[in-house]
Enzyme design. Sequence first.
Site, PDB file in Angstrom:
ATOM      1  N   GLY A  99       0.873  -1.274   0.075  1.00 14.00           N
ATOM      2  CA  GLY A  99      -0.060   0.144   0.099  1.00 14.00           C
ATOM      3  C   GLY A  99       0.740   1.266   0.113  1.00 14.00           C
ATOM      4  N   LEU A 100       0.726   1.867  -1.271  1.00 16.61           N
ATOM      5  CA  LEU A 100       1.680   3.242  -1.238  1.00 16.61           C
ATOM      6  C   LEU A 100       0.928   4.478  -1.346  1.00 16.61           C
ATOM      7  CD1 LEU A 100       4.415   2.024  -3.790  1.00 16.61           C
ATOM      8  CD2 LEU A 100       4.619   2.184  -1.272  1.00 16.61           C
ATOM      9  N   ASN A 141       2.439  -2.664  -4.370  1.00 19.19           N
ATOM     10  CA  ASN A 141       1.052  -1.875  -4.512  1.00 19.19           C
ATOM     11  C   ASN A 141       0.285  -2.599  -5.846  1.00 19.19           C
ATOM     12  OD1 ASN A 141      -0.402   0.587  -3.686  1.00 19.19           O
ATOM     13  ND2 ASN A 141      -0.813   0.684  -5.669  1.00 19.19           N
ATOM     14  N   ALA A 197      -9.294  -0.108   5.229  1.00 14.70           N
ATOM     15  CA  ALA A 197      -9.731  -1.326   6.089  1.00 14.70           C
ATOM     16  C   ALA A 197     -11.230  -1.877   5.530  1.00 14.70           C
ATOM     17  CB  ALA A 197     -10.134  -0.451   7.488  1.00 14.70           C
ATOM     18  N   SER A 215      -0.815   6.102  14.584  1.00 12.73           N
ATOM     19  CA  SER A 215      -1.253   7.291  14.686  1.00 12.73           C
ATOM     20  C   SER A 215      -0.306   8.213  14.373  1.00 12.73           C
ATOM     21  CB  SER A 215      -2.241   7.679  15.881  1.00 12.73           C
ATOM     22  OG  SER A 215      -2.498   8.958  16.109  1.00 12.73           O
ATOM     23  N   GLY A 222      -0.533  10.535  11.435  1.00 11.19           N
ATOM     24  CA  GLY A 222      -0.704  11.071  10.167  1.00 11.19           C
ATOM     25  C   GLY A 222       0.534  11.225   9.259  1.00 11.19           C
ATOM     26  N   LYS A 256      -6.341   2.028  19.707  1.00  9.64           N
ATOM     27  CA  LYS A 256      -6.312   3.008  18.403  1.00  9.64           C
ATOM     28  C   LYS A 256      -7.852   3.807  18.282  1.00  9.64           C
ATOM     29  CE  LYS A 256      -4.989   5.331  14.986  1.00  9.64           C
ATOM     30  NZ  LYS A 256      -5.841   5.780  14.069  1.00  9.64           N
ATOM     31  N   HIS A 309      -8.397   6.154  20.669  1.00 14.00           N
ATOM     32  CA  HIS A 309      -7.472   7.501  20.433  1.00 14.00           C
ATOM     33  C   HIS A 309      -8.228   8.229  19.719  1.00 14.00           C
ATOM     34  CE1 HIS A 309      -4.922   9.160  17.737  1.00 14.00           C
ATOM     35  NE2 HIS A 309      -4.161   9.351  18.698  1.00 14.00           N
ATOM     36  N   ASN A 310      -8.761   7.304  18.744  1.00 14.99           N
ATOM     37  CA  ASN A 310      -9.425   8.417  17.623  1.00 14.99           C
ATOM     38  C   ASN A 310     -10.631   9.033  18.138  1.00 14.99           C
ATOM     39  OD1 ASN A 310      -7.460   7.251  16.072  1.00 14.99           O
ATOM     40  ND2 ASN A 310      -8.892   7.015  14.117  1.00 14.99           N
ATOM     41  N   GLU A 325      -9.606  12.009  20.254  1.00 18.18           N
ATOM     42  CA  GLU A 325      -9.270  12.996  19.268  1.00 18.18           C
ATOM     43  C   GLU A 325     -10.563  13.742  18.484  1.00 18.18           C
ATOM     44  OE1 GLU A 325      -8.106  12.506  14.497  1.00 18.18           O
ATOM     45  OE2 GLU A 325      -6.680  11.353  15.913  1.00 18.18           O
ATOM     46  N   LYS A 348     -14.255   9.291   9.256  1.00 17.23           N
ATOM     47  CA  LYS A 348     -13.930   8.119   8.697  1.00 17.23           C
ATOM     48  C   LYS A 348     -14.436   6.829   9.456  1.00 17.23           C
ATOM     49  CE  LYS A 348     -10.039   8.943   5.763  1.00 17.23           C
ATOM     50  NZ  LYS A 348      -8.614   8.877   5.669  1.00 17.23           N
ATOM     51  N   ARG A 378     -20.427  16.549  14.352  1.00 19.52           N
ATOM     52  CA  ARG A 378     -20.103  16.397  12.988  1.00 19.52           C
ATOM     53  C   ARG A 378     -21.308  15.937  11.885  1.00 19.52           C
ATOM     54  NH1 ARG A 378     -13.934  13.758  12.249  1.00 19.52           N
ATOM     55  NH2 ARG A 378     -12.934  14.768  14.194  1.00 19.52           N
TER      56      ARG A 378
END
Length: 489
Positions: free
Chosen positions: A11-12, A34, A78, A130, A132, A190, A193-194, A197, A267, A294
């Site tokens: 995955g690039l 890829n 995902a 995490s 970015g 994670k 965490h999000n 966030e 997301k 949101r």
Amino acid sequence: MKDKSDIGLVGLAVMGENLILNMESKGFTVTAYNRSYSKVEHFLNGRAQGKNIRGASSIQAFVESLSVPRKVMLMVKAGQAVDDFIEQLIPHLTAGDVIIDGGNTHFPDSNRRTQYLKTKNLLYIGAGVSGGEEGALKGPSIMPGGAKEAWPIVKDIFQAVSAKVADSHGNEVMPCCDWVGDEGAGHFVKMVHNGIEYGDMQLICEAYQLMKVVLGMNADEIQQVFAHWNTTELDSYLIDITKDIFAFKDENGEALVEKILDTAGQKGTGKWTGVTALDLGVPLTLIADSVFARCISSKKEQRIAASKLISGPTITFNGDKAEFIEQLRQAVLAAKIVSYAQGYMLMQEAAKEFSWQLNYGAIALMWRGGCIIRSAFLGKIKEAYDEQPELENLLLTPYFMDTVTNSQAAWRQVVGTAVANGIAIPCLSSALTYFDGFRTARLPANLLQAQRDFFGAHTYERVDKPRGEFFHTNWTGRGGDTASTTYDV
């Protein structure tokens, strides 16, 4: 270049490319793959040129280029794409090889994949990553979980490329990566965490709205406030980038942020956090409200129409601006503490539900650097759990209890001012409501239980009887003595 690569990455996209460059910079040889080989060629002829990075044009060639036990990291979308790549890899791998999913995967999928790959004599790691684009390149926070036997195989690579934070002596030696737990524990942490966030970002947005609309401040003035806040207990990555956002000018020399459409995207990780909290019965109110904030932002056309038909109070502020800004800072700090307290409650409940052994202090350390919610604030959380590993709620520790208690007068003033002026502050207000509910010994749920028993014979407990003894009342005189067979607390 080594004859065989230390690790391969599929995955690039932005995260994949930068993680490969990070790994190579730490002395590892990496194979890139890829689905579209043209992206591999573009990468090899561009950012990867002259580095210990090789490309592969097929899954077979990709796997054959790796040293044994093979380590394959997937940085793809995902869901089904991960399962598809796993199926493509399996025929070419041998017992003991490791497949790592570094995407934003929902933790039940990691639970399932850990067990599935075990039947194939392969090891699976679901690793939350995490930070970015910049974090992936310079050092992200990595939260691995899955088959514990895989951890020694990938530990050196993961800890080498992860962010580093200072130890108690001020030396930057602690990697923001450690083993989290079995199966989907890494992706669960994670996810939380999000969720945190989401809450942090919404709290900052609410502070901005109050400064802009109630205090009438412009972007430059707001930028100065966030710059100051970043020197206080609110010192964090998100506050830091917020001050930079307000300083950024467009081609006309005007604040770009004020020209961005006010509809927020997402997301799914925040939603997953809220849904999981509902499933486990955890009052994750602030994060849930940040997701709904949101959602309402996305209804732009409806909001425009409503603004023309429904009027609110006239904006008035007669107080001291500097004093209110300080009250606002305290309110954001107190609400932020509530958000983390709720997030940790969710992780604790999940640990019970899934029989995970989570190290909460270590998780705080993993979040200290590299990730989006990194802040000095997390050091206090690590200290709290180091002192009390079985701590039930962060609000019960001296530092956090004192901070929130000392901030509550300012917090209430901010919420009151917002309500009086018709400013929506879903997270600042829901955090205060949670705090008031948490510190209240007797809530009105006794009436709620009476109502449930009245219409559905759901039974209730009594304060003058032992816990665990349930009662049903024939409230109307027309019902029978039969109670519901289930009682859901």
